[in-house]
Design a protein around this motif. Structure first.
Motif, mmCIF file in Angstrom:
data_model
loop_
_atom_site.group_PDB
_atom_site.id
_atom_site.type_symbol
_atom_site.label_atom_id
_atom_site.label_comp_id
_atom_site.label_asym_id
_atom_site.label_seq_id
_atom_site.Cartn_x
_atom_site.Cartn_y
_atom_site.Cartn_z
ATOM 1 N N THR A 30 -14.956 -11.994 29.504
ATOM 2 C CA THR A 30 -16.204 -11.444 30.035
ATOM 3 C C THR A 30 -17.372 -12.126 29.334
ATOM 4 O O THR A 30 -17.183 -13.125 28.640
ATOM 5 C CB THR A 30 -16.206 -9.906 29.877
ATOM 6 N N GLY A 31 -18.592 -11.625 29.510
ATOM 7 C CA GLY A 31 -19.689 -12.313 28.829
ATOM 8 C C GLY A 31 -21.075 -11.755 29.050
ATOM 9 O O GLY A 31 -22.029 -12.222 28.460
ATOM 10 N N LYS A 38 -17.617 -18.095 31.801
ATOM 11 C CA LYS A 38 -16.485 -17.153 31.793
ATOM 12 C C LYS A 38 -15.304 -17.682 32.592
ATOM 13 O O LYS A 38 -14.171 -17.701 32.110
ATOM 14 C CB LYS A 38 -16.895 -15.796 32.413
ATOM 15 N N THR A 215 -15.269 -12.813 24.709
ATOM 16 C CA THR A 215 -16.630 -12.694 25.215
ATOM 17 C C THR A 215 -17.307 -14.052 25.159
ATOM 18 O O THR A 215 -17.541 -14.588 24.081
ATOM 19 C CB THR A 215 -17.417 -11.674 24.367
ATOM 20 N N ILE A 230 -23.057 -6.674 26.242
ATOM 21 C CA ILE A 230 -21.617 -6.624 26.527
ATOM 22 C C ILE A 230 -20.842 -6.144 25.298
ATOM 23 O O ILE A 230 -19.853 -5.415 25.436
ATOM 24 C CB ILE A 230 -21.098 -7.986 27.080
#
Lengths: 314, 140
Positions: A30-31, A38, A215, A230
């Motif tokens: 995710t990011g 990503k 991440t 995030i």
């Protein structure tokens, strides 16, 4: 309007939320910010794991704009429709009590004077109206909101969710594509889930059940802002993992990113400088680990893949 | 006749609220007896569907005319279903009292039904004009 900040959810709820009936490890990618890489990270780690001989499921859970298939040069195959419930109201059974109208959090139902309710607004298929109707006057209608796909190439299986443009039921499509891969989890050694940008319900759904999360971020003001958001989300959902600092040479030193990571007890597990060879593979639609295995990018992805195999003993 | 005017305050000296779904109050005036009922618009605080929720409140209160600035498509459909006549065009500058006086002089025109939703009269089949209303974008 008041904004409520959730600081912590009850631990037993979190445990139940992430519980899954299989052993296959699940890695989320995710990011927060869009365009940080990503999908590139997810696709390359999945490809590196595949090259090591593992059976890999890659899930493209960015259902508003799925694109892992493009980066892999794969076709979307084996489609399955995704539906949500739309209430169908039986006017003969309905006694116009208004319970369904009251139950509808979206105010989608309207009860005209002494008639049966009508669906006028946007329904998200939550079925609260069905639950409260004592006359059983509401049936489940179906609304087609998207598709899931399963495409296969060698040891890599790509699961893709796709929302019909203009619709808003994206979280349901994420849920369905996750459901599809989780039902077949025993067929794989590892599952890699690529999320959409943001820190909202689609990302939460995509990361549900992840054993660890990578991440992806970049050292820019926008990157730092999204990185903070995030990591807050990951804290709330008790998701652990490492950060991947992409285009690390955009800002040096990267103290700002380091301090955000430290605040959330996250280590920066990989740094990758801007790499022309990665861009070449991106343009060619071929993962860099396959196309240019000697590049700095490919070596970084392979190292991360090896770390995953060691950690999960696959 | 019960006329609902969207208002920023609780009495007829208050300024009109030109919004319908997000109006603060509904002042429901019985134009025959002059009795005024003040109804808070609890639908205004909701994230979504304020127009339909507000139309539900107004319909439940028995209003048969609504005077406001502008109404969205969902509330308009709701009014048609409940047989409520809509009058649009009040401005934020006028008070409820002024708007009421202008309404009585016939200065606001009745908003006609949109062409894509046939009005549902007595004995007309239910199936027509039931917009399923899917696909409206929701933020967040």
């Amino acid at each position: 309007m008041q904004t409520r900040v959730i600081k912590a959810l009850r631990p037993e709820l979190i445990t139940a939320y992430h519980k899954k009936p299989f052993q296959t490890p699940v890695i989320g990618v995710t990011g927060g910010k869009g365009g940080v890489g990503k999908t590139t990270v997810a696709v390359n780690i999945a490809s590196a794991l595949e090259d090591m001989g593992h059976r890999v499921a890659l899930v493209d859970a960015d259902v508003d704009a799925p694109n892992a298939a493009i980066l892999l040069g794969m076709e979307l195959e084996n489609s399955a429709d995704v539906f949500t419930t739309m209430p169908l109201i039986d006017e003969i059974k309905c006694n116009s009590c208004g319970a369904c109208v009251e139950a509808c959090r979206l105010n989608a139902l309207f009860l005209p004077k002494s008639k049966a309710p009508l669906l006028l607004g946007a329904c998200n298929g939550c079925e609260a109206c069905l639950l409260v109707c004592e006359e059983n006057a509401i049936r489940r209608g179906k609304k087609h909101v998207g598709k899931t796909y399963k495409s296969n190439r060698g040891n890599l299986t790509l699961y893709t969710g796709e929302l019909i443009p203009s619709l808003e039921e994206s979280a349901i499509v994420v849920e369905k594509v996750k459901e599809r891969v989780f039902q077949e989890a025993v067929d794989f050694d590892i599952i890699v889930v690529d999320t959409s940008p943001g820190a909202h319900c689609n990302v939460i759904k995509a990361l549900q059940g992840s054993d660890s999360v990578i991440t992806v971020t970049e050292p820019t003001p926008l990157g730092a802002h999204a990185f903070e958001l995030i990591l807050q989300l990951l804290d709330i959902f008790k998701l652990k993992g490492t950060a991947f600092l992409n285009r690390a040479d955009l800002a040096s030193p990267d103290d700002a990113m380091q301090s955000i990571a430290e605040e959330h007890n996250t280590s920066i597990g990989a740094k990758l400088n801007t790499d022309d060879e990665l861009i070449k593979s991106y343009v060619a639609g071929n993962p860099v680990v396959k196309m240019l295995p000697e590049s700095a990018s490919a070596k970084t992805f392979v190292r991360l893949a090896q770390e995953i195999t060691r950690e999960y003993r696959i | 006749m019960k006329l609902c005017i969207t208002s920023t305050g609780k009495d007829i000296e208050a300024k009109v609220d030109p919004r319908f779904g997000r109006a603060t109050y509904f002042l429901i005036i019985d134009t025959d007896s002059g009795v005024l009922e003040v109804v808070e618009n609890t639908a205004a605080a909701g994230g979504q569907g304020a127009g339909i929720g507000a139309a539900q409140i107004v319909s439940d209160k028995g209003a048969d005319r609504v005077l406001t600035g502008r109404v969205g498509p969902n509330a308009l459909k709701a009014f048609q279903e409940s047989g409520i006549k809509l009058f649009e065009g009040v401005s934020a500058q006028e008070t409820v009292k002024e708007a009421l006086a202008r309404f009585k002089k016939g200065e606001y025109s009745h908003t006609a039904a949109p062409s894509d939703v046939p009005p549902r009269g007595q004995g007309v089949g239910r199936g027509q004009g039931r917009g399923r209303g899917g696909g409206r974008c929701r933020q967040g």
